[in-house]
Design a protein around this motif. Structure first.
Motif: not given
Length: 170
Positions: A88-108
């Motif tokens: 996570p880098e921040d949150t938005d106005q809806y309370g969601r985390l703003l993030a870069t995520c990976t799964a299985g080694g790949s950037d989603l």
């Protein structure tokens, strides 16, 4: 002396409030093509914008196809492979985390943009250029950008108009 104490207290408060958000990891499920749930955390991927769930796009033949559902289904498939790691880098106005995520080694985000199931919005320009050139996914035909589609299909505000912005449980 009082000014020094006040400045020191302000600096300490700023340092405490500016702590980076801790990483989150685990089993996730897709909400749509650019957001997911990881336990109780709602996460919006940074650097891309995917078609909205109810959005259709035009195929190469000019016929509509459910690009929003296709984006969500692809995200679900990417998440089904096991644990997801998000920074996570921040949150938005809806309370969601703003993030870069990976799964299985790949950037989603990179995968979604590269496959033509999302557009770049600040990152992933190379992946978008390659998807455009291959006419992959949404680039095969015409489409409204997700932002334009949301603007044209605004959710109703309800009986209290703008009040839910301040008191969402009304």
């Amino acid at each position: 002396m009082l000014a020094i104490v006040i400045l020191a207290a302000a600096a300490l408060l700023a340092a405490v409030l500016d702590q980076p958000l801790p990483p989150v990891a685990g089993k996730a499920r897709a909400s749509d093509g650019d957001s997911l749930r990881l336990g109780e955390a709602r996460i919006r991927l940074l650097g891309l914008d995917a078609p909205e769930l109810a959005q259709d796009c035009d195929g190469a033949d000019g016929r509509p196809w459910p690009c929003g559902r296709a984006a969500r289904d692809r995200m679900a498939a990417l998440l089904s492979g096991g644990a997801v790691q998000c920074r996570p880098e921040d949150t938005d106005q809806y309370g969601r985390l703003l993030a870069t995520c990976t799964a299985g080694g790949s950037d989603l985000g990179a995968v979604m943009v590269a496959e033509g199931l999302a557009i770049s919005s600040g990152r992933y320009w190379t992946e978008e250029a390659a998807a455009r050139q291959r006419r992959a996914g949404i680039w095969a035909g015409g489409f409204d950008t997700p932002r334009d589609w949301r603007d044209d299909h605004a959710r109703p505000q309800g009986a209290f108009g703008w009040l839910p912005t301040f008191w969402p449980r009304i």
